[in-house]
Design an enzyme around this catalytic site. Structure first.
Site, short mmCIF file in Angstrom:
data_model
loop_
_atom_site.label_atom_id
_atom_site.label_comp_id
_atom_site.label_asym_id
_atom_site.label_seq_id
_atom_site.Cartn_x
_atom_site.Cartn_y
_atom_site.Cartn_z
N ARG A 240 -2.46 -6.34 2.57
CA ARG A 240 -3.79 -5.76 2.35
C ARG A 240 -3.75 -4.26 2.54
O ARG A 240 -3.00 -3.74 3.37
CB ARG A 240 -4.77 -6.38 3.34
CG ARG A 240 -6.20 -5.98 3.12
CD ARG A 240 -7.13 -6.63 4.13
NE ARG A 240 -7.45 -5.71 5.22
CZ ARG A 240 -8.34 -5.95 6.17
NH1 ARG A 240 -9.00 -7.09 6.18
NH2 ARG A 240 -8.57 -5.07 7.11
N CYS B 254 -6.89 -1.34 3.17
CA CYS B 254 -8.34 -1.20 3.38
C CYS B 254 -8.65 0.28 3.51
O CYS B 254 -8.06 0.96 4.36
CB CYS B 254 -8.75 -1.96 4.64
SG CYS B 254 -10.52 -1.94 4.93
#
Ligand SMILES: C=C(N)C(=O)O
Length: 124
Positions: A101, A103
């Site tokens: 991920r 972010c």
């Protein structure tokens, strides 16, 4: 290359598709917290908005023939990094396999929402 289209997720807001499948890989468009049943943003808090985003991602994953456990990578956009913890709390319920991920916080998102998430998944 096959475009993914489902009425269970929000219609595109512009010149893009909900996602594409090619060679066993699904790339989704970014999902924002629009309720596809009403075309409106009803969710208010970051928790509610993240929940709607994840429901929308569930719909496009299903339409692509895949699921949360096959997600390789997500990219998450927040309008306020102060929402990070509350966002993660809801996100973690859906992405239990903990895909890779990134972010980031951005200045603004379409429709002034609080979060947007896009993903890449394997289609088997
Ligand atoms: C919401 C989007 N994914 C967009 O505007 O590109």
């Amino acid at each position: 290359m096959k475009a993914v289209a489902t009425e269970k997720a929000p219609k595109a807001l512009g010149p893009y598709s909900q996602g594409y499948v090619h060679n066993g890989i699904f790339c989704s468009a970014g999902q924002i917290p629009i309720n596809p049943a009403t075309d409106a943003i009803e969710a208010e808090t970051i928790a509610e908005q993240t929940e709607q985003v994840c429901k929308n991602l569930a719909a496009v994953l299903e339409a692509a023939g895949t699921s949360f456990d096959k997600v390789l990578k997500t990219t998450c956009f927040l309008s306020d990094m102060g929402d990070f913890a509350a966002f993660n709390e809801v996100y973690a319920k859906y992405f239990t396999s903990k895909p890779a991920r990134s972010c980031v916080a951005v200045k603004t998102l379409p429709k002034n929402v609080l979060c947007e998430v896009e993903l890449i998944a394997v289609v088997e």
